[in-house]
Design an enzyme around this catalytic site. Structure first.
Site, PDB file in Angstrom:
ATOM      1  N   ALA A  34       0.545  -1.648   0.462  1.00 36.22           N
ATOM      2  CA  ALA A  34       0.146  -0.107   0.111  1.00 36.22           C
ATOM      3  C   ALA A  34       0.722   1.012  -0.171  1.00 36.22           C
ATOM      4  O   ALA A  34       0.254   2.731  -0.222  1.00 36.22           O
ATOM      5  CB  ALA A  34      -0.851  -0.231   1.012  1.00 36.22           C
ATOM      6  N   THR A 126       5.275 -12.297  14.831  1.00 39.15           N
ATOM      7  CA  THR A 126       6.987 -12.215  16.021  1.00 39.15           C
ATOM      8  C   THR A 126       6.430 -12.460  17.727  1.00 39.15           C
ATOM      9  O   THR A 126       5.445 -12.817  17.527  1.00 39.15           O
ATOM     10  CB  THR A 126       6.298 -10.077  15.692  1.00 39.15           C
ATOM     11  OG1 THR A 126       7.189  -9.926  17.083  1.00 39.15           O
ATOM     12  CG2 THR A 126       4.913  -9.935  16.396  1.00 39.15           C
ATOM     13  N   ASP A 127       7.737 -12.056  18.045  1.00 34.91           N
ATOM     14  CA  ASP A 127       8.121 -12.819  18.987  1.00 34.91           C
ATOM     15  C   ASP A 127       7.495 -12.089  20.118  1.00 34.91           C
ATOM     16  O   ASP A 127       6.994 -12.443  21.978  1.00 34.91           O
ATOM     17  CB  ASP A 127       9.143 -12.609  19.765  1.00 34.91           C
ATOM     18  CG  ASP A 127       9.765 -11.184  19.553  1.00 34.91           C
ATOM     19  OD1 ASP A 127       9.618 -10.333  19.613  1.00 34.91           O
ATOM     20  OD2 ASP A 127      11.179 -11.710  19.799  1.00 34.91           O
ATOM     21  N   GLU A 128       6.647 -10.979  20.026  1.00 34.00           N
ATOM     22  CA  GLU A 128       5.483 -10.144  20.937  1.00 34.00           C
ATOM     23  C   GLU A 128       4.807 -10.150  21.559  1.00 34.00           C
ATOM     24  O   GLU A 128       3.811 -10.249  22.351  1.00 34.00           O
ATOM     25  CB  GLU A 128       5.728  -8.824  20.404  1.00 34.00           C
ATOM     26  CG  GLU A 128       6.432  -7.580  20.135  1.00 34.00           C
ATOM     27  CD  GLU A 128       6.745  -6.395  20.291  1.00 34.00           C
ATOM     28  OE1 GLU A 128       5.651  -5.846  20.467  1.00 34.00           O
ATOM     29  OE2 GLU A 128       7.560  -4.970  19.461  1.00 34.00           O
ATOM     30  N   TYR A 151      -0.448  -2.953  18.920  1.00 36.12           N
ATOM     31  CA  TYR A 151       0.778  -3.221  18.126  1.00 36.12           C
ATOM     32  C   TYR A 151       0.140  -5.203  17.759  1.00 36.12           C
ATOM     33  O   TYR A 151      -0.021  -6.153  16.856  1.00 36.12           O
ATOM     34  CB  TYR A 151       2.126  -3.051  18.007  1.00 36.12           C
ATOM     35  CG  TYR A 151       2.215  -4.109  16.711  1.00 36.12           C
ATOM     36  CD1 TYR A 151       2.391  -4.591  15.293  1.00 36.12           C
ATOM     37  CD2 TYR A 151       3.797  -4.517  17.473  1.00 36.12           C
ATOM     38  CE1 TYR A 151       3.594  -5.397  15.132  1.00 36.12           C
ATOM     39  CE2 TYR A 151       4.702  -5.753  17.219  1.00 36.12           C
ATOM     40  CZ  TYR A 151       4.090  -5.747  15.423  1.00 36.12           C
ATOM     41  OH  TYR A 151       5.328  -6.937  14.712  1.00 36.12           O
ATOM     42  N   LYS A 155      -0.941  -8.509  15.279  1.00 33.29           N
ATOM     43  CA  LYS A 155      -0.585  -9.610  15.524  1.00 33.29           C
ATOM     44  C   LYS A 155      -1.144 -10.977  16.351  1.00 33.29           C
ATOM     45  O   LYS A 155      -0.543 -12.198  15.327  1.00 33.29           O
ATOM     46  CB  LYS A 155       0.989  -9.313  15.790  1.00 33.29           C
ATOM     47  CG  LYS A 155       1.470  -8.871  14.626  1.00 33.29           C
ATOM     48  CD  LYS A 155       1.378  -8.601  13.099  1.00 33.29           C
ATOM     49  CE  LYS A 155       2.683  -9.532  12.783  1.00 33.29           C
ATOM     50  NZ  LYS A 155       2.170  -8.875  11.459  1.00 33.29           N
ATOM     51  N   ASN A 181      14.322  -6.955  14.157  1.00 33.96           N
ATOM     52  CA  ASN A 181      15.541  -7.337  13.175  1.00 33.96           C
ATOM     53  C   ASN A 181      16.080  -6.733  13.155  1.00 33.96           C
ATOM     54  O   ASN A 181      15.842  -5.548  13.489  1.00 33.96           O
ATOM     55  CB  ASN A 181      14.758  -8.086  11.603  1.00 33.96           C
ATOM     56  CG  ASN A 181      13.997  -8.849  11.812  1.00 33.96           C
ATOM     57  OD1 ASN A 181      13.951  -9.291  10.313  1.00 33.96           O
ATOM     58  ND2 ASN A 181      13.862 -10.126  12.677  1.00 33.96           N
TER      59      ASN A 181
END
Ligand code: NAD
Ligand code: DAU
Length: 337
Positions: A34, A126-128, A151, A155, A181
């Protein structure tokens, strides 16, 4: 193999486009993005003329955009990188866009994959989603999901939708959950590029709270290699943790950046903490190593040095992404903090 890659103009997505085209001669990539503030076609200027690469501007949360791409191409796999990815924005600037892209967008892609019988769907997670660790232990694939900010909540919601698509409809899905990352083309709202950019201009380096929050760092190309491995060899319905096994307090990372750039530690400025700031992330990335044979190729120190060299050599890119909207963003997030 023809892959639909979403969010390919962002940080990890653009590194993955380059990685996968270089690693496999028989791969074609369609990049659906986008072009939000985080999407930048400059990140892909070296591959834009490759006949195996095509760009389509479109939003994964808009059914008509997604249907148009699936109507035109026959994909062997979809890799979903597209997301609103920055925790601070989800906390301070509103989370609606996070719900639309990260949750609704994922479901729209899953529905399209089912309708058009795409053989494999890979969700880049993600690990979050696991929340925060105490002083000991590491996240495994069996750690219960306990996201703590908007966030990571979106996820985690997407991970559950992918799980449901596999469980209820028998879709061939895989989920990768990776740690923090760093590397070329990372937007300077995230810790490492923000600190490099500020240090280069002798500006204060804003460290949240006491700076002892721990993150597990991985070089972006190691993450790309892991995604490619899971895409090709991962078992349907499975989740794979990915991490660099280099978990250290933020302050250590910031001091290393200053040392490499030969800048004084007096630039470090402690600022008000992020609300609900997760204290520690550390990944147990044993399953992917044991079952699929992947492991990171770089040490943190060599990858950090290379990353800093890339930013030093890419000042035009850096100045461009730090102008305009970014100036307002920085002011809003950090002024008077
Ligand atoms: P990024 O913010 O750099 O890039 C996101 C990309 O998605 C941009 O190109 C943007 O234009 C695009 N996008 C946003 N909304 C879209 C929409 N509705 N439709 C189509 N495209 C859209 O993000 P990143 O850091 O490269 O992260 C990529 C993925 O990896 C995300 O799913 C993120 O959750 C996940 N992840 C990131 C990290 C990390 O440390 N950066 C770690 C683990 C997982
Ligand atoms: O763990 C994976 C996640 O890593 C990804 O899912 C997210 O998309 C990605 O943004 C990242 O989230 P973090 O919140 O961990 O990354 P960020 O770079 O924003 O912050 C890293 C740590 O540094 C965190 O403890 C907050 C701190 N920090 C960050 C910034 C931007 C500071 O101390 N000062 C800062 O200015």
């Amino acid at each position: 193999m023809k892959i639909l890659l979403t969010g390919g103009a962002g940080f990890i997505g653009s590194n993955f486009v380059r990685y996968v085209l270089g690693a496999h001669r028989d791969v074609e990539v369609v990049n659906l993005d986008a072009l939000t503030y985080a999407g930048n076609l400059e990140n892909l200027s070296d591959v834009e003329k490759d006949p195996r690469y095509a760009f389509v501007k479109g939003d994964i949360s808009r059914l008509e955009d997604v249907r148009a791409v699936f109507g035109e191409h026959r994909f062997d796999a979809v890799v979903n990188f597209a997301a609103e990815s920055h925790v601070d924005r989800s906390l301070h600037l509103g989370a609606e866009r996070f719900v639309l892209t990260n949750v609704l967008g994922t479901q729209i892609l899953l529905d399209a994959c089912r309708e058009y019988r795409v053989p494999r769907f890979l969700q880049v997670s993600t690990d979050e989603v696991y929340g925060s660790l105490g002083a000991t232990g590491r996240f495994t694939e069996d750690t219960p999901l306990a996201p703590n900010n908007p966030y990571s909540a979106t996820k985690a919601a997407a991970d559950f939708l992918v799980r449901a698509a596999h469980h209820s409809h028998g879709m061939d899905t895989v989920v990768t959950r990776c740690s923090n990352n760093f590397g070329p083309f990372q937007f300077p709202e995230k810790l490492i590029p923000l600190m490099i950019a500020n240090a280069l201009e002798d500006k204060p380096l804003p460290v949240y709270g006491d700076g002892l929050h721990v993150r597990d760092w991985i070089y972006v190309l190691d993450h790309c290699a892991a995604i490619d491995t899971v895409l090709r060899k991962g078992a349907p319905g499975e989740v794979y943790n990915i991490g660099g096994m280099y978990d250290v307090p933020n302050l250590d990372v910031v001091k290393k950046i200053l040392a490499i750039l030969k800048k004084p530690e007096t630039l470090i400025t402690f600022v008000k903490d992020r609300p609900g700031h997760d204290r520690r992330y550390a990944m147990e990335a044993v399953k992917i190593r044991r079952e699929l044979g992947w492991q990171p190729a770089r040490t943190f120190d060599e990858a950090l040095r290379e990353t800093i060299e890339w930013y030093l050599a890419s000042k035009t890119w850096l100045n461009r992404v730090r102008s305009g909207e970014y100036v307002k963003y920085y002011e809003r997030m950090y002024a008077g903090r």
